[in-house]
Motif scaffolding. Sequence first.
Motif, PDB file in Angstrom:
ATOM      1  N   PHE A 139       0.877  -1.162   0.000  1.00 25.60           N
ATOM      2  CA  PHE A 139       0.000   0.000   0.000  1.00 25.60           C
ATOM      3  C   PHE A 139       0.913   1.210   0.000  1.00 25.60           C
ATOM      4  CE2 PHE A 139      -2.426  -3.400   1.829  1.00 25.60           C
ATOM      5  CZ  PHE A 139      -3.689  -3.233   1.304  1.00 25.60           C
ATOM      6  N   ALA A 140       0.795   2.061  -1.033  1.00 21.69           N
ATOM      7  CA  ALA A 140       1.717   3.183  -1.184  1.00 21.69           C
ATOM      8  C   ALA A 140       1.007   4.366  -1.817  1.00 21.69           C
ATOM      9  CB  ALA A 140       2.895   2.756  -2.069  1.00 21.69           C
ATOM     10  N   PRO A 141       1.537   5.581  -1.612  1.00 26.25           N
ATOM     11  CA  PRO A 141       0.998   6.737  -2.333  1.00 26.25           C
ATOM     12  C   PRO A 141       1.121   6.511  -3.836  1.00 26.25           C
ATOM     13  CG  PRO A 141       2.463   7.440  -0.568  1.00 26.25           C
ATOM     14  CD  PRO A 141       2.609   5.952  -0.694  1.00 26.25           C
ATOM     15  N   PHE A 142       0.283   7.159  -4.617  1.00 25.66           N
ATOM     16  CA  PHE A 142       0.255   6.945  -6.063  1.00 25.66           C
ATOM     17  C   PHE A 142       1.568   7.266  -6.760  1.00 25.66           C
ATOM     18  CE2 PHE A 142      -4.289   6.633  -5.449  1.00 25.66           C
ATOM     19  CZ  PHE A 142      -4.610   5.632  -6.357  1.00 25.66           C
ATOM     20  N   ASP A 143       2.361   8.169  -6.235  1.00 31.35           N
ATOM     21  CA  ASP A 143       3.619   8.513  -6.888  1.00 31.35           C
ATOM     22  C   ASP A 143       4.798   7.697  -6.372  1.00 31.35           C
ATOM     23  OD1 ASP A 143       3.649   9.622  -4.373  1.00 31.35           O
ATOM     24  OD2 ASP A 143       4.402  11.567  -5.007  1.00 31.35           O
ATOM     25  N   THR A 144       4.523   6.637  -5.628  1.00 28.48           N
ATOM     26  CA  THR A 144       5.566   5.825  -5.001  1.00 28.48           C
ATOM     27  C   THR A 144       5.461   4.371  -5.443  1.00 28.48           C
ATOM     28  OG1 THR A 144       5.439   7.260  -3.067  1.00 28.48           O
ATOM     29  CG2 THR A 144       6.530   5.146  -2.764  1.00 28.48           C
ATOM     30  N   HIS A 145       6.591   3.779  -5.752  1.00 28.38           N
ATOM     31  CA  HIS A 145       6.665   2.341  -6.030  1.00 28.38           C
ATOM     32  C   HIS A 145       7.734   1.776  -5.092  1.00 28.38           C
ATOM     33  CE1 HIS A 145       5.532  -1.061  -8.534  1.00 28.38           C
ATOM     34  NE2 HIS A 145       6.785  -1.463  -8.396  1.00 28.38           N
ATOM     35  N   PRO A 146       7.342   1.390  -3.873  1.00 27.94           N
ATOM     36  CA  PRO A 146       8.312   1.033  -2.837  1.00 27.94           C
ATOM     37  C   PRO A 146       8.992  -0.314  -3.104  1.00 27.94           C
ATOM     38  CG  PRO A 146       6.121   0.519  -2.091  1.00 27.94           C
ATOM     39  CD  PRO A 146       5.966   1.208  -3.428  1.00 27.94           C
ATOM     40  N   ARG A 164       8.678 -11.063   7.575  1.00 26.20           N
ATOM     41  CA  ARG A 164       7.709 -10.465   8.498  1.00 26.20           C
ATOM     42  C   ARG A 164       6.409 -10.196   7.756  1.00 26.20           C
ATOM     43  NH1 ARG A 164      10.645  -5.860  11.945  1.00 26.20           N
ATOM     44  NH2 ARG A 164       8.546  -5.794  12.792  1.00 26.20           N
ATOM     45  N   LEU A 165       5.305 -10.505   8.383  1.00 25.83           N
ATOM     46  CA  LEU A 165       3.992 -10.339   7.764  1.00 25.83           C
ATOM     47  C   LEU A 165       3.717  -8.886   7.384  1.00 25.83           C
ATOM     48  CD1 LEU A 165       1.199 -11.446   6.983  1.00 25.83           C
ATOM     49  CD2 LEU A 165       0.520 -11.106   9.377  1.00 25.83           C
ATOM     50  N   LEU A 166       4.004  -7.962   8.279  1.00 26.16           N
ATOM     51  CA  LEU A 166       3.737  -6.540   8.082  1.00 26.16           C
ATOM     52  C   LEU A 166       5.048  -5.774   8.161  1.00 26.16           C
ATOM     53  CD1 LEU A 166       1.991  -3.932   8.005  1.00 26.16           C
ATOM     54  CD2 LEU A 166       1.707  -4.194  10.475  1.00 26.16           C
ATOM     55  N   ASN A 167       5.308  -4.945   7.167  1.00 26.70           N
ATOM     56  CA  ASN A 167       6.530  -4.154   7.117  1.00 26.70           C
ATOM     57  C   ASN A 167       6.200  -2.726   6.712  1.00 26.70           C
ATOM     58  OD1 ASN A 167       8.676  -6.383   7.309  1.00 26.70           O
ATOM     59  ND2 ASN A 167       7.305  -7.114   5.713  1.00 26.70           N
ATOM     60  N   ILE A 168       6.842  -1.768   7.353  1.00 24.32           N
ATOM     61  CA  ILE A 168       6.696  -0.357   7.009  1.00 24.32           C
ATOM     62  C   ILE A 168       7.971   0.055   6.255  1.00 24.32           C
ATOM     63  CG2 ILE A 168       6.341   1.990   7.879  1.00 24.32           C
ATOM     64  CD1 ILE A 168       4.020   0.146   8.638  1.00 24.32           C
ATOM     65  N   SER A 169       7.826   0.786   5.169  1.00 26.62           N
ATOM     66  CA  SER A 169       8.996   1.219   4.399  1.00 26.62           C
ATOM     67  C   SER A 169       9.890   2.110   5.261  1.00 26.62           C
ATOM     68  CB  SER A 169       8.573   1.958   3.131  1.00 26.62           C
ATOM     69  OG  SER A 169       7.904   3.153   3.453  1.00 26.62           O
ATOM     70  N   SER A 170      11.172   2.168   4.911  1.00 25.33           N
ATOM     71  CA  SER A 170      12.129   2.943   5.704  1.00 25.33           C
ATOM     72  C   SER A 170      11.776   4.432   5.724  1.00 25.33           C
ATOM     73  CB  SER A 170      13.551   2.731   5.192  1.00 25.33           C
ATOM     74  OG  SER A 170      13.628   3.082   3.827  1.00 25.33           O
ATOM     75  N   ASP A 171      11.109   4.936   4.684  1.00 19.78           N
ATOM     76  CA  ASP A 171      10.712   6.349   4.680  1.00 19.78           C
ATOM     77  C   ASP A 171       9.338   6.570   5.312  1.00 19.78           C
ATOM     78  OD1 ASP A 171       8.938   5.470   2.748  1.00 19.78           O
ATOM     79  OD2 ASP A 171       9.714   6.758   1.157  1.00 19.78           O
ATOM     80  N   GLY A 172       8.682   5.498   5.734  1.00 15.62           N
ATOM     81  CA  GLY A 172       7.407   5.601   6.441  1.00 15.62           C
ATOM     82  C   GLY A 172       6.191   5.888   5.580  1.00 15.62           C
ATOM     83  N   THR A 173       6.332   5.902   4.255  1.00 10.81           N
ATOM     84  CA  THR A 173       5.212   6.265   3.393  1.00 10.81           C
ATOM     85  C   THR A 173       4.392   5.069   2.915  1.00 10.81           C
ATOM     86  OG1 THR A 173       6.527   6.120   1.363  1.00 10.81           O
ATOM     87  CG2 THR A 173       6.455   8.265   2.488  1.00 10.81           C
ATOM     88  N   SER A 174       4.951   3.875   3.008  1.00  9.13           N
ATOM     89  CA  SER A 174       4.312   2.698   2.421  1.00  9.13           C
ATOM     90  C   SER A 174       4.365   1.534   3.393  1.00  9.13           C
ATOM     91  CB  SER A 174       5.039   2.287   1.131  1.00  9.13           C
ATOM     92  OG  SER A 174       5.180   3.388   0.267  1.00  9.13           O
ATOM     93  N   LEU A 175       3.476   0.573   3.181  1.00  6.53           N
ATOM     94  CA  LEU A 175       3.548  -0.642   3.976  1.00  6.53           C
ATOM     95  C   LEU A 175       3.460  -1.852   3.065  1.00  6.53           C
ATOM     96  CD1 LEU A 175       0.510  -2.123   4.625  1.00  6.53           C
ATOM     97  CD2 LEU A 175       0.235   0.087   5.696  1.00  6.53           C
ATOM     98  N   PHE A 176       4.114  -2.917   3.503  1.00  9.89           N
ATOM     99  CA  PHE A 176       4.173  -4.162   2.751  1.00  9.89           C
ATOM    100  C   PHE A 176       3.499  -5.267   3.533  1.00  9.89           C
ATOM    101  CE2 PHE A 176       8.053  -1.776   1.880  1.00  9.89           C
ATOM    102  CZ  PHE A 176       8.059  -1.722   0.502  1.00  9.89           C
ATOM    103  N   VAL A 177       2.855  -6.177   2.816  1.00  8.66           N
ATOM    104  CA  VAL A 177       2.311  -7.400   3.396  1.00  8.66           C
ATOM    105  C   VAL A 177       3.052  -8.541   2.708  1.00  8.66           C
ATOM    106  CG1 VAL A 177       0.271  -8.841   3.690  1.00  8.66           C
ATOM    107  CG2 VAL A 177       0.065  -6.341   3.809  1.00  8.66           C
ATOM    108  N   SER A 178       3.751  -9.358   3.491  1.00 10.07           N
ATOM    109  CA  SER A 178       4.508 -10.482   2.947  1.00 10.07           C
ATOM    110  C   SER A 178       3.603 -11.688   2.765  1.00 10.07           C
ATOM    111  CB  SER A 178       5.658 -10.858   3.869  1.00 10.07           C
ATOM    112  OG  SER A 178       6.595  -9.821   3.937  1.00 10.07           O
ATOM    113  N   ALA A 181       1.675  -4.378  -6.361  1.00  8.90           N
ATOM    114  CA  ALA A 181       2.633  -5.472  -6.201  1.00  8.90           C
ATOM    115  C   ALA A 181       3.714  -5.277  -7.255  1.00  8.90           C
ATOM    116  CB  ALA A 181       1.958  -6.825  -6.368  1.00  8.90           C
ATOM    117  N   PRO A 182       4.957  -5.683  -6.935  1.00 11.10           N
ATOM    118  CA  PRO A 182       6.027  -5.521  -7.926  1.00 11.10           C
ATOM    119  C   PRO A 182       5.670  -6.240  -9.229  1.00 11.10           C
ATOM    120  CG  PRO A 182       6.914  -6.195  -5.815  1.00 11.10           C
ATOM    121  CD  PRO A 182       5.423  -6.312  -5.714  1.00 11.10           C
ATOM    122  N   THR A 183       5.947  -5.626 -10.325  1.00 16.02           N
ATOM    123  CA  THR A 183       5.747  -6.144 -11.688  1.00 16.02           C
ATOM    124  C   THR A 183       4.284  -6.397 -12.054  1.00 16.02           C
ATOM    125  OG1 THR A 183       5.973  -8.538 -11.298  1.00 16.02           O
ATOM    126  CG2 THR A 183       8.010  -7.272 -11.574  1.00 16.02           C
TER     127      THR A 183
END
Length: 164
Positions: free
Chosen positions: A21-28, A37-51, A98-100
């Motif tokens: 889940f990321a802002p529209f101008d971001t591809h984390p 880890r199931l839940l991850n927050i990006s290092s810049d704090g703008t996005s979150l990942f679900v593994s 999701a990537p790609t």
Amino acid sequence: MTQGANGANHRVQVDYHQMFFAPFDTHPVMTRAQNARLLNISSDGTSLFVSTGCASGTVVLRLKLLTEPPGDLDQCMEGWEIGAEDDFLLTTNLHLGAPTVNMTDPLVVTPSSPGPHRVRVLARGRAEHYDQFVGDSGEEYEVIFWPVESARSRVDAGDDGIGL
């Protein structure tokens, strides 16, 4: 949430063991250290990942945007194998990606009140097709956002054999 009913099930394509889940101008990009880890927050704090368990495939996702906390994580684990929650600064709309994977009609999370939020991810089925490329993975996820006034530490619950 602007697209899809709050709490409805959505079939989404994931890739590289993740959705984000990321802002529209971001591809984390999720780091290798975050991978299990199931839940991850990006290092810049703008996005979150679900593994995810599967390397690539379709999963079922339910999104909820609440105005009140849903209760303690440990009390909400019935029927789920693993859960995690953490603080997240939700200031703008987030799109599911999701990537790609080019999501032509992405789900969008729209905060009712921008600011600090708690995000919880619940999952089941991640170990069934771990690291495989599948059409239908059988994995299910629930991602819940709600506003908070004060920060809390990360909480993890359960174990699906993949690791935290």
